[in-house]
Design a protein around this motif. Structure first.
Motif, mmCIF file in Angstrom:
data_model
loop_
_atom_site.group_PDB
_atom_site.id
_atom_site.type_symbol
_atom_site.label_atom_id
_atom_site.label_comp_id
_atom_site.label_asym_id
_atom_site.label_seq_id
_atom_site.Cartn_x
_atom_site.Cartn_y
_atom_site.Cartn_z
ATOM 1 N N HIS A 82 0.856 -1.192 0.000
ATOM 2 C CA HIS A 82 0.000 0.000 0.000
ATOM 3 C C HIS A 82 0.888 1.237 0.000
ATOM 4 O O HIS A 82 1.883 1.310 0.723
ATOM 5 C CB HIS A 82 -0.895 0.060 1.232
ATOM 6 C CG HIS A 82 -1.537 1.414 1.398
ATOM 7 N ND1 HIS A 82 -2.610 1.820 0.633
ATOM 8 C CD2 HIS A 82 -1.217 2.466 2.196
ATOM 9 C CE1 HIS A 82 -2.937 3.053 0.968
ATOM 10 N NE2 HIS A 82 -2.114 3.472 1.912
ATOM 11 N N THR A 124 -1.966 -4.975 -4.550
ATOM 12 C CA THR A 124 -2.146 -3.626 -4.033
ATOM 13 C C THR A 124 -3.355 -3.551 -3.109
ATOM 14 O O THR A 124 -4.452 -4.003 -3.464
ATOM 15 C CB THR A 124 -2.325 -2.628 -5.191
ATOM 16 O OG1 THR A 124 -1.191 -2.716 -6.059
ATOM 17 C CG2 THR A 124 -2.444 -1.204 -4.662
ATOM 18 N N PHE A 125 -3.153 -2.979 -1.936
ATOM 19 C CA PHE A 125 -4.215 -2.789 -0.951
ATOM 20 C C PHE A 125 -4.544 -1.301 -0.846
ATOM 21 O O PHE A 125 -3.685 -0.446 -1.038
ATOM 22 C CB PHE A 125 -3.784 -3.348 0.405
ATOM 23 C CG PHE A 125 -3.742 -4.856 0.437
ATOM 24 C CD1 PHE A 125 -4.749 -5.585 1.054
ATOM 25 C CD2 PHE A 125 -2.703 -5.550 -0.172
ATOM 26 C CE1 PHE A 125 -4.722 -6.970 1.073
ATOM 27 C CE2 PHE A 125 -2.662 -6.937 -0.163
ATOM 28 C CZ PHE A 125 -3.680 -7.651 0.464
ATOM 29 N N ASP A 126 -5.801 -1.007 -0.537
ATOM 30 C CA ASP A 126 -6.300 0.363 -0.636
ATOM 31 C C ASP A 126 -6.004 1.236 0.574
ATOM 32 O O ASP A 126 -5.989 2.462 0.456
ATOM 33 C CB ASP A 126 -7.820 0.357 -0.863
ATOM 34 C CG ASP A 126 -8.205 -0.213 -2.221
ATOM 35 O OD1 ASP A 126 -7.354 -0.188 -3.131
ATOM 36 O OD2 ASP A 126 -9.352 -0.689 -2.359
ATOM 37 N N HIS A 127 -5.794 0.626 1.737
ATOM 38 C CA HIS A 127 -5.681 1.424 2.958
ATOM 39 C C HIS A 127 -4.440 1.024 3.748
ATOM 40 O O HIS A 127 -4.040 -0.146 3.743
ATOM 41 C CB HIS A 127 -6.928 1.260 3.833
ATOM 42 C CG HIS A 127 -8.207 1.550 3.119
ATOM 43 N ND1 HIS A 127 -8.579 2.827 2.749
ATOM 44 C CD2 HIS A 127 -9.200 0.726 2.691
ATOM 45 C CE1 HIS A 127 -9.750 2.781 2.127
ATOM 46 N NE2 HIS A 127 -10.142 1.516 2.077
#
Length: 277
Positions: free
Chosen positions: A130, A151-154
């Protein structure tokens, strides 16, 4: 076209950072190390590096070191540098670190990984990443050292997934350690081991193929991840998911925390099989 040479500073000189350094050096990257015991961080101009990459033993040390890195980064005006944390920390720690860099508009990436020593040397790590400011899908460091970046959002979500991932895998490895004693007691145990590891459609095949033979050979000096770090990851995961019923993992952790495990801490995490004798 001549490839651009990148400068990278590794914070911590352990199994993963030295393996990554070997991989990057072969791709003509310039590699330096910062050792907490040998060099004062405030003597280093961080702005001359394209990347500052950390992989440290635990959340407490990482939080303290990143606080120092932040102060030096601001003093160095290192606003073009990319700062990457590879360690599997607590969610609380990575949020604190990441938010402190994001608040100063510095380029920070949360990037726990899987693949260990072999993946580091081959450039086939899998990252869970991230970043607010860096496109990790097209970043030179990740392109050179990984086969896949998720990919992570937070902030904190990648670390939370990695804790879940580690807890599942390590609990399964603990069960393999338990079953090893039964396997060795079978009349044709070598045939049994061959059967278990030879068929891709066996549901337990993947972990058995990777770890059974090393466990049977007791080749725990071939270190991919030290047992003490596996114990740390289980503890962090159990704390993170404390609202859930995780009795098998708690049982494994109690075994790993017993006095008999201390002599195995510096060995590969497959050494946990020795605790089921």
């Amino acid at each position: 076209m001549v490839a651009t040479m990148h400068n990278i500073l590794f914070v911590g000189k352990g199994l993963i950072t030295t393996s990554l350094a070997e991989r990057l050096s072969s791709a003509d990257w310039k590699v330096d190390y910062y050792s907490r015991t040998e060099t004062r961080l405030n003597f280093i101009d961080l702005s001359k590096y394209d990347y500052i990459v950390s992989c440290l033993p635990n959340a407490e040390i990482s939080t303290r070191v990143w606080s120092n890195i932040l102060a030096v980064a601001l003093a160095s005006h290192a606003f073009q540098t990319v700062f990457i944390e590879l360690s599997t920390l607590t969610c609380e720690a990575i949020k604190q670190i990441g938010n402190s860099f994001n608040d100063e508009r510095l380029n920070f990436i949360e990037a726990p990984f899987t693949g260990s020593k072999t993946g580091s040397l081959k450039g086939s790590l899998i990252y869970f990443a991230h970043s607010q400011r860096v496109d990790t899908q097209h970043d030179p460091f990740f392109n050179t050292t990984s086969s896949k970046v998720y990919t992570f959002d937070h902030i904190g979500a990648a670390t939370q997934f990695k804790l879940f991932y580690n807890l599942w895998g390590l609990t399964a490895l603990g069960l393999l350690g338990q079953m090893l004693r039964l396997l060795e007691a079978l009349p044709q145990n070598e045939l049994a081991a061959t059967i278990i590891t030879s068929h891709d459609d066996f549901w337990m095949n993947s972990i058995a193929q990777q770890k059974l033979n090393q466990s049977l050979a007791r080749n725990h000096q071939d270190i991919h991840c030290k047992l003490k770090y596996a114990k740390k990851d289980i503890k962090y995961a159990l704390d993170e998911f404390s609202d859930y019923k995780l009795d098998l993992s708690h049982c494994l952790f109690s075994i790993l925390e017993s006095d008999q495990s201390i002599g195995y801490d510096e060995l590969d995490f497959t050494a946990m099989s020795e605790l089921f004798k």
